[in-house]
Enzyme design. Structure first.
Site, mmCIF file in Angstrom:
data_model
loop_
_atom_site.group_PDB
_atom_site.id
_atom_site.type_symbol
_atom_site.label_atom_id
_atom_site.label_comp_id
_atom_site.label_asym_id
_atom_site.label_seq_id
_atom_site.Cartn_x
_atom_site.Cartn_y
_atom_site.Cartn_z
ATOM 1 N N ASP A 13 14.082 -61.003 -114.578
ATOM 2 C CA ASP A 13 14.916 -62.489 -114.999
ATOM 3 C C ASP A 13 13.908 -63.185 -115.314
ATOM 4 O O ASP A 13 12.669 -63.519 -115.264
ATOM 5 C CB ASP A 13 15.580 -62.830 -113.640
ATOM 6 C CG ASP A 13 16.478 -63.947 -113.987
ATOM 7 O OD1 ASP A 13 17.093 -64.143 -114.890
ATOM 8 O OD2 ASP A 13 16.393 -65.048 -112.972
ATOM 9 N N SER A 14 14.474 -64.473 -115.788
ATOM 10 C CA SER A 14 13.847 -65.481 -116.196
ATOM 11 C C SER A 14 12.978 -66.209 -115.022
ATOM 12 O O SER A 14 12.387 -67.217 -115.030
ATOM 13 C CB SER A 14 14.766 -66.704 -116.910
ATOM 14 O OG SER A 14 15.481 -66.868 -116.291
ATOM 15 N N CYS A 76 18.998 -61.097 -116.493
ATOM 16 C CA CYS A 76 19.159 -62.488 -117.036
ATOM 17 C C CYS A 76 20.195 -62.376 -118.191
ATOM 18 O O CYS A 76 20.116 -61.409 -119.221
ATOM 19 C CB CYS A 76 17.799 -62.837 -117.601
ATOM 20 S SG CYS A 76 17.906 -64.509 -118.539
ATOM 21 N N GLU A 155 20.231 -73.986 -107.611
ATOM 22 C CA GLU A 155 18.887 -73.916 -107.134
ATOM 23 C C GLU A 155 18.566 -75.094 -106.083
ATOM 24 O O GLU A 155 17.712 -74.681 -105.316
ATOM 25 C CB GLU A 155 17.540 -74.076 -108.121
ATOM 26 C CG GLU A 155 17.910 -73.009 -109.198
ATOM 27 C CD GLU A 155 16.509 -72.712 -109.990
ATOM 28 O OE1 GLU A 155 15.532 -73.676 -109.977
ATOM 29 O OE2 GLU A 155 16.580 -71.872 -110.709
ATOM 30 N N CYS A 187 26.021 -65.693 -115.766
ATOM 31 C CA CYS A 187 24.628 -66.315 -115.543
ATOM 32 C C CYS A 187 24.270 -65.855 -114.235
ATOM 33 O O CYS A 187 25.195 -66.032 -113.226
ATOM 34 C CB CYS A 187 24.857 -67.817 -115.647
ATOM 35 S SG CYS A 187 23.202 -68.353 -115.003
ATOM 36 N N THR A 188 23.115 -65.563 -113.803
ATOM 37 C CA THR A 188 22.452 -65.237 -112.686
ATOM 38 C C THR A 188 22.867 -65.960 -111.463
ATOM 39 O O THR A 188 22.924 -65.668 -110.276
ATOM 40 C CB THR A 188 20.969 -64.938 -112.786
ATOM 41 O OG1 THR A 188 20.324 -66.104 -113.276
ATOM 42 C CG2 THR A 188 20.631 -63.581 -113.552
HETATM 43 N N1 DGL Z 1 18.839 -66.139 -115.716
HETATM 44 C C1 DGL Z 1 19.706 -67.071 -116.650
HETATM 45 C C2 DGL Z 1 20.754 -66.539 -117.083
HETATM 46 O O1 DGL Z 1 21.013 -65.534 -116.452
HETATM 47 C C3 DGL Z 1 19.868 -68.593 -116.049
HETATM 48 C C4 DGL Z 1 18.303 -69.529 -115.862
HETATM 49 C C5 DGL Z 1 17.967 -69.641 -117.268
HETATM 50 O O2 DGL Z 1 18.457 -70.654 -118.098
HETATM 51 O O3 DGL Z 1 16.682 -69.130 -117.491
HETATM 52 O O4 DGL Z 1 21.415 -66.704 -118.253
#
Ligand code: DGL
Length: 268
Positions: A13-14, A76, A155, A187-188
């Site tokens: 993931d990011s 992600c 967060e 989105c996560t």
């Molecule tokens: N993990 C990203 C997603 O699911 C959200 C956080 C980001 O913008 O990196 O789209």
């Protein structure tokens, strides 16, 4: 040679958010070995251009490939939206993203064929969810809304905060007006705000957690490929990040529902 069944499932993931997907995998597949990479040095991806997201996605997947994983889950949604094809072309292991599972579950849930999608600016801009939904069924209405502030609210751990409710009302009111009866949390981070989103949308609207949907697809794929780990021993779970692990550990409580004992930093 290592038995392919005992190899780890790789998840990236990011940043921290993919732990919601790890949580869904741990609940469903308690004996699978897992390795997670969160690109905490370069998060967020959701505000970046497609080119940059693709470049990061390949680098993230390479970290997991070096670990010898049997499957990669792209937790992600932003990466799943813009870089899944590229990753499938580049790497030999099976790759599961969030979009197809989320779309399938939404189509199973909707009764009035009117589906909402929320996600980062990049995810919504890519149109990946509506495309995937229309490929599966033609006569559906899909309405999308980017909800960028939800990432910061999650967060902060503001899952029931009045500010989260106000922001949710602002973002979600148009979708309510369109009459969506099903909403994809694309989105996560959004499962952390599930209660607030449900309150604003109304109890009768089905919320689709794309991470949970993807975990179901992982089970299907591992079963089909005969790759489920038959072990009943405690699994190995490894967590890696690209920047200081401290915040990741703290947020682990919110996103995973348990404290992460060991998190290592890797160079990207
Ligand atoms: N993990 C990203 C997603 O699911 C959200 C956080 C980001 O913008 O990196 O789209």
């Amino acid at each position: 040679m290592t038995d392919p069944k005992t190899k780890s499932i790789g998840v990236f993931d990011s940043g921290i958010g993919g732990l919601t997907v790890i949580r869904a995998l741990m609940e469903r597949l308690p004996h699978e070995n897992l390795v997670y990479f969160g690109d905490t040095a370069r998060v967020p991806y959701g505000t970046k251009s497609e080119d940059v997201i693709k470049q990061y996605a390949v680098q993230d997947a390479e970290i997991l490939i070096e670990k010898g994983v049997k499957l990669i889950v792209v937790a992600c949604n932003t990466v799943s939206s813009v870089a899944l094809d590229l990753l499938e072309q580049r790497f030999d292991v099976p790759i599961i993203g969030m979009i197809h599972p989320g779309a399938t579950h939404a189509l199973d849930a909707t009764r009035n064929n009117t589906i909402g999608v929320i996600g980062t600016v990049a995810t919504i801009g890519s149109n990946a969810y509506p495309r995937s939904i229309y490929e599966l069924r033609k006569n559906v209405n899909v309405y999308s809304a980017p909800c960028p502030l939800f990432v910061s609210l999650a967060e902060e751990g503001w899952s029931d905060h009045p500010a989260s409710k106000l922001i949710a009302q602002e973002y979600l009111t148009p979708l309510i007006r369109y009459g969506v009866d099903t909403l994809i949390l694309g989105c996560t981070h959004y499962p952390i705000l599930k209660n607030v989103i449900q309150q604003v949308m109304g109890e009768e609207v089905a919320l689709i957690d794309s991470g949970e949907a993807a975990a179901d697809e992982v089970i299907e794929l591992l079963t089909e490929e005969d790759l489920l780990n038959p072990s009943t021993m405690a699994p190995r779970r490894e967590f890696m990040v690209s920047d200081v692990p401290q915040k990741f550990k703290q947020l682990g409580d919110i996103f995973l529902g348990k404290t992460l004992e060991r998190v290592t930093r890797v160079q990207i």
